[in-house]
Scaffold this motif. Structure first.
Motif, PDB file in Angstrom:
ATOM      1  N   MET A  39     -15.537   0.140 -14.600  1.00 17.99           N
ATOM      2  CA  MET A  39     -16.033   0.818 -13.401  1.00 17.99           C
ATOM      3  C   MET A  39     -14.973   0.741 -12.310  1.00 17.99           C
ATOM      4  SD  MET A  39     -19.423   0.065 -11.082  1.00 17.99           S
ATOM      5  CE  MET A  39     -18.794  -1.420 -10.303  1.00 17.99           C
ATOM      6  N   ILE A  40     -14.698   1.874 -11.690  1.00 18.28           N
ATOM      7  CA  ILE A  40     -13.703   1.932 -10.625  1.00 18.28           C
ATOM      8  C   ILE A  40     -14.238   1.237  -9.371  1.00 18.28           C
ATOM      9  CG2 ILE A  40     -12.415   3.470  -9.087  1.00 18.28           C
ATOM     10  CD1 ILE A  40     -12.395   5.514 -11.411  1.00 18.28           C
ATOM     11  N   VAL A  41     -13.472   0.286  -8.849  1.00 16.23           N
ATOM     12  CA  VAL A  41     -13.922  -0.446  -7.663  1.00 16.23           C
ATOM     13  C   VAL A  41     -12.955  -0.310  -6.486  1.00 16.23           C
ATOM     14  CG1 VAL A  41     -15.218  -2.114  -9.051  1.00 16.23           C
ATOM     15  CG2 VAL A  41     -12.854  -2.633  -8.369  1.00 16.23           C
ATOM     16  N   GLU A  42     -11.808   0.335  -6.718  1.00 15.81           N
ATOM     17  CA  GLU A  42     -10.820   0.473  -5.637  1.00 15.81           C
ATOM     18  C   GLU A  42      -9.939   1.688  -5.895  1.00 15.81           C
ATOM     19  OE1 GLU A  42      -8.434  -3.034  -5.189  1.00 15.81           O
ATOM     20  OE2 GLU A  42      -7.065  -2.112  -3.754  1.00 15.81           O
ATOM     21  N   THR A  43      -9.750   2.513  -4.851  1.00 15.39           N
ATOM     22  CA  THR A  43      -8.917   3.720  -4.967  1.00 15.39           C
ATOM     23  C   THR A  43      -8.074   3.916  -3.713  1.00 15.39           C
ATOM     24  OG1 THR A  43     -10.593   5.157  -3.969  1.00 15.39           O
ATOM     25  CG2 THR A  43     -10.679   4.911  -6.375  1.00 15.39           C
ATOM     26  N   GLU A  44      -7.090   4.801  -3.822  1.00 15.40           N
ATOM     27  CA  GLU A  44      -6.339   5.227  -2.641  1.00 15.40           C
ATOM     28  C   GLU A  44      -6.082   6.719  -2.729  1.00 15.40           C
ATOM     29  OE1 GLU A  44      -3.793   1.171  -1.529  1.00 15.40           O
ATOM     30  OE2 GLU A  44      -2.764   2.918  -2.319  1.00 15.40           O
ATOM     31  N   ALA A  45      -6.237   7.409  -1.583  1.00 15.76           N
ATOM     32  CA  ALA A  45      -5.971   8.851  -1.533  1.00 15.76           C
ATOM     33  C   ALA A  45      -4.522   9.095  -1.130  1.00 15.76           C
ATOM     34  CB  ALA A  45      -6.909   9.514  -0.520  1.00 15.76           C
ATOM     35  N   TYR A  46      -3.873  10.020  -1.816  1.00 14.08           N
ATOM     36  CA  TYR A  46      -2.505  10.432  -1.470  1.00 14.08           C
ATOM     37  C   TYR A  46      -2.502  11.919  -1.208  1.00 14.08           C
ATOM     38  CZ  TYR A  46      -0.793   5.800  -2.226  1.00 14.08           C
ATOM     39  OH  TYR A  46      -0.586   4.459  -2.084  1.00 14.08           O
ATOM     40  N   LEU A  47      -2.178  12.261   0.059  1.00 15.07           N
ATOM     41  CA  LEU A  47      -2.458  13.599   0.555  1.00 15.07           C
ATOM     42  C   LEU A  47      -1.302  14.590   0.517  1.00 15.07           C
ATOM     43  CD1 LEU A  47      -4.828  12.557   3.485  1.00 15.07           C
ATOM     44  CD2 LEU A  47      -5.346  13.002   1.074  1.00 15.07           C
ATOM     45  N   GLY A  48      -0.485  14.525  -0.481  1.00 15.32           N
ATOM     46  CA  GLY A  48       0.470  15.593  -0.747  1.00 15.32           C
ATOM     47  C   GLY A  48       1.573  15.799   0.274  1.00 15.32           C
ATOM     48  N   SER A  49       1.885  17.059   0.539  1.00 16.32           N
ATOM     49  CA  SER A  49       3.074  17.412   1.310  1.00 16.32           C
ATOM     50  C   SER A  49       3.077  16.862   2.729  1.00 16.32           C
ATOM     51  CB  SER A  49       3.233  18.927   1.343  1.00 16.32           C
ATOM     52  OG  SER A  49       2.119  19.515   1.992  1.00 16.32           O
ATOM     53  N   GLU A  50       1.903  16.559   3.269  1.00 14.73           N
ATOM     54  CA  GLU A  50       1.832  16.074   4.649  1.00 14.73           C
ATOM     55  C   GLU A  50       1.750  14.557   4.756  1.00 14.73           C
ATOM     56  OE1 GLU A  50       1.995  18.380   7.165  1.00 14.73           O
ATOM     57  OE2 GLU A  50       2.345  19.698   5.428  1.00 14.73           O
ATOM     58  N   ASP A  51       1.839  13.881   3.611  1.00 16.58           N
ATOM     59  CA  ASP A  51       1.635  12.432   3.577  1.00 16.58           C
ATOM     60  C   ASP A  51       2.934  11.707   3.190  1.00 16.58           C
ATOM     61  OD1 ASP A  51       0.902   9.812   3.047  1.00 16.58           O
ATOM     62  OD2 ASP A  51      -0.669  10.325   1.599  1.00 16.58           O
ATOM     63  N   PRO A  52       3.554  11.026   4.152  1.00 13.33           N
ATOM     64  CA  PRO A  52       4.848  10.363   3.901  1.00 13.33           C
ATOM     65  C   PRO A  52       4.800   9.319   2.786  1.00 13.33           C
ATOM     66  CG  PRO A  52       4.353  10.393   6.250  1.00 13.33           C
ATOM     67  CD  PRO A  52       3.113  10.842   5.545  1.00 13.33           C
ATOM     68  N   ALA A  53       3.600   8.856   2.458  1.00  9.43           N
ATOM     69  CA  ALA A  53       3.476   7.847   1.406  1.00  9.43           C
ATOM     70  C   ALA A  53       3.370   8.475   0.017  1.00  9.43           C
ATOM     71  CB  ALA A  53       2.247   6.978   1.657  1.00  9.43           C
ATOM     72  N   CYS A  54       3.139   9.781  -0.019  1.00  4.82           N
ATOM     73  CA  CYS A  54       2.896  10.453  -1.302  1.00  4.82           C
ATOM     74  C   CYS A  54       4.203  10.869  -1.973  1.00  4.82           C
ATOM     75  CB  CYS A  54       2.015  11.681  -1.063  1.00  4.82           C
ATOM     76  SG  CYS A  54       1.431  12.472  -2.582  1.00  4.82           S
ATOM     77  N   HIS A  55       4.256  10.736  -3.277  1.00 11.60           N
ATOM     78  CA  HIS A  55       5.466  11.120  -4.013  1.00 11.60           C
ATOM     79  C   HIS A  55       5.794  12.594  -3.834  1.00 11.60           C
ATOM     80  CE1 HIS A  55       4.763   7.519  -6.965  1.00 11.60           C
ATOM     81  NE2 HIS A  55       5.313   7.145  -5.827  1.00 11.60           N
ATOM     82  N   SER A  56       4.794  13.387  -3.515  1.00 18.98           N
ATOM     83  CA  SER A  56       5.013  14.829  -3.356  1.00 18.98           C
ATOM     84  C   SER A  56       5.173  15.229  -1.890  1.00 18.98           C
ATOM     85  CB  SER A  56       3.849  15.607  -3.971  1.00 18.98           C
ATOM     86  OG  SER A  56       2.628  15.239  -3.340  1.00 18.98           O
ATOM     87  N   PHE A  57       5.487  14.258  -1.041  1.00 17.57           N
ATOM     88  CA  PHE A  57       5.711  14.517   0.393  1.00 17.57           C
ATOM     89  C   PHE A  57       6.745  15.634   0.539  1.00 17.57           C
ATOM     90  CE2 PHE A  57       7.949  13.075   4.435  1.00 17.57           C
ATOM     91  CZ  PHE A  57       6.990  13.616   5.276  1.00 17.57           C
ATOM     92  N   GLY A  58       6.442  16.599   1.431  1.00 14.89           N
ATOM     93  CA  GLY A  58       7.355  17.711   1.636  1.00 14.89           C
ATOM     94  C   GLY A  58       7.441  18.614   0.421  1.00 14.89           C
ATOM     95  N   ASN A  59       6.392  18.606  -0.398  1.00 11.44           N
ATOM     96  CA  ASN A  59       6.355  19.417  -1.620  1.00 11.44           C
ATOM     97  C   ASN A  59       7.491  19.108  -2.570  1.00 11.44           C
ATOM     98  OD1 ASN A  59       3.975  21.053  -1.533  1.00 11.44           O
ATOM     99  ND2 ASN A  59       4.891  22.149   0.185  1.00 11.44           N
ATOM    100  N   ARG A  60       7.849  17.840  -2.662  1.00 11.69           N
ATOM    101  CA  ARG A  60       8.920  17.430  -3.570  1.00 11.69           C
ATOM    102  C   ARG A  60       8.456  17.558  -5.021  1.00 11.69           C
ATOM    103  NH1 ARG A  60      10.376  12.249  -1.464  1.00 11.69           N
ATOM    104  NH2 ARG A  60       9.352  11.165  -3.173  1.00 11.69           N
ATOM    105  N   LEU A  61       8.962  18.575  -5.670  1.00 10.66           N
ATOM    106  CA  LEU A  61       8.592  18.841  -7.067  1.00 10.66           C
ATOM    107  C   LEU A  61       9.697  18.369  -7.996  1.00 10.66           C
ATOM    108  CD1 LEU A  61       6.997  20.064  -9.396  1.00 10.66           C
ATOM    109  CD2 LEU A  61       7.895  22.308  -8.749  1.00 10.66           C
ATOM    110  N   THR A  62       9.398  17.339  -8.789  1.00  6.94           N
ATOM    111  CA  THR A  62      10.367  16.802  -9.743  1.00  6.94           C
ATOM    112  C   THR A  62       9.664  16.614 -11.082  1.00  6.94           C
ATOM    113  OG1 THR A  62       9.810  14.491  -9.334  1.00  6.94           O
ATOM    114  CG2 THR A  62      11.456  15.482  -7.875  1.00  6.94           C
ATOM    115  N   THR A  63      10.423  16.166 -12.058  1.00  6.99           N
ATOM    116  CA  THR A  63       9.816  15.913 -13.366  1.00  6.99           C
ATOM    117  C   THR A  63       8.658  14.949 -13.220  1.00  6.99           C
ATOM    118  OG1 THR A  63      11.979  16.169 -14.378  1.00  6.99           O
ATOM    119  CG2 THR A  63      10.272  15.129 -15.715  1.00  6.99           C
TER     120      THR A  63
END
Length: 203
Positions: A39-63
């Motif tokens: 059962m999932i008890v902990e999560t984090e949201a990563y908000l894409g191009s507008e989120d400096p913590a997200c791998h896809s910040f700035g729409n960074r598209l990589t492999t």
DNA sequence: ATTTAGATCCTCT
DNA sequence: GAGGATCTAAATG
């Protein structure tokens, strides 16, 4: 048996998905047929191009980030620190590279295979993003797979109320400018399976 | 109890 | 070549 979450679930707002994933069951059916779940008890949201913590910040598209650019409802699993994997659920329609990191599980099925024992309590084998991937045997072979399939899926498990859910800033993103403080981590209040954090109290 | 160090390798600059 | 959405064990106060 399991009531799987439908494809629509994953297309919702990412924060909404992060909250609603709490109490759901994550299931990995091994090739041998054995079941590993929790059962999932902990999560984090990563908000894409507008989120400096997200791998896809700035729409960074990589492999690596490519799965996040697909439509919601698939996995995004990446390898980190030379030895750990992290499991994410991709959200929203195509073109919105957002995801929810699943950080901790309370094991339900296959405890022995996860390494739980008298010495090692079941709430300690999947209480962290790297540990849960090891416990459920999730690795890059499962990157980008459908979460409505028979191999890896999410299902209903426990109904929670808003009072059961707490939030805090996300963990391990010191590099992320102002996003460091955004309250995008969600967890089940007082649940023993939530990861231990030595920032400022959140139990 | 809290802090530090090491493991270890893939991805991106 | 640097550093990371981590974890564990060992050192330190």
């Amino acid at each position: 048996m399991d009531k799987k979450l439908g494809p629509e679930f994953y297309l919702q707002d990412t924060i909404e998905v992060a909250r609603q994933l709490l109490g759901k069951k994550l299931v990995h059916v091994l090739p041998s047929g054995e079941r590993l779940s929790g059962m999932i008890v902990e999560t984090e949201a990563y908000l894409g191009s507008e989120d400096p913590a997200c791998h896809s910040f700035g729409n960074r598209l990589t492999t690596r980030t490519a799965p996040m650019f697909e439509g919601g409802g698939i996995s995004y699993i990446y390898f980190i620190y030379g030895m750990h994997h992290c499991f994410n659920v991709v959200t929203r329609p195509p073109g919105h590279p957002e995801a929810v990191l699943v950080r901790a599980l309370e094991p339900l099925e296959g405890l022995d295979l996860m390494g739980a024992s008298a010495q090692r309590r079941s709430t300690e084998v999947a209480n962290g993003p790297g540990k849960l991937c090891r416990a459920l045997r999730l690795d890059r072979n499962l990157n980008g797979v459908e979460l409505c399939g028979s191999q890896l899926y999410l299902a209903e498990h426990r109904e929670l109320t808003t009072a059961d859910v707490a939030d805090s800033p996300r963990i391990g993103i010191h590099y992320a400018a102002d996003a460091v403080h955004w309250p995008l981590r969600f967890f089940i209040h007082n649940h023993p399976g939530v990861s231990k954090v030595r920032y400022f109290g959140s139990s």
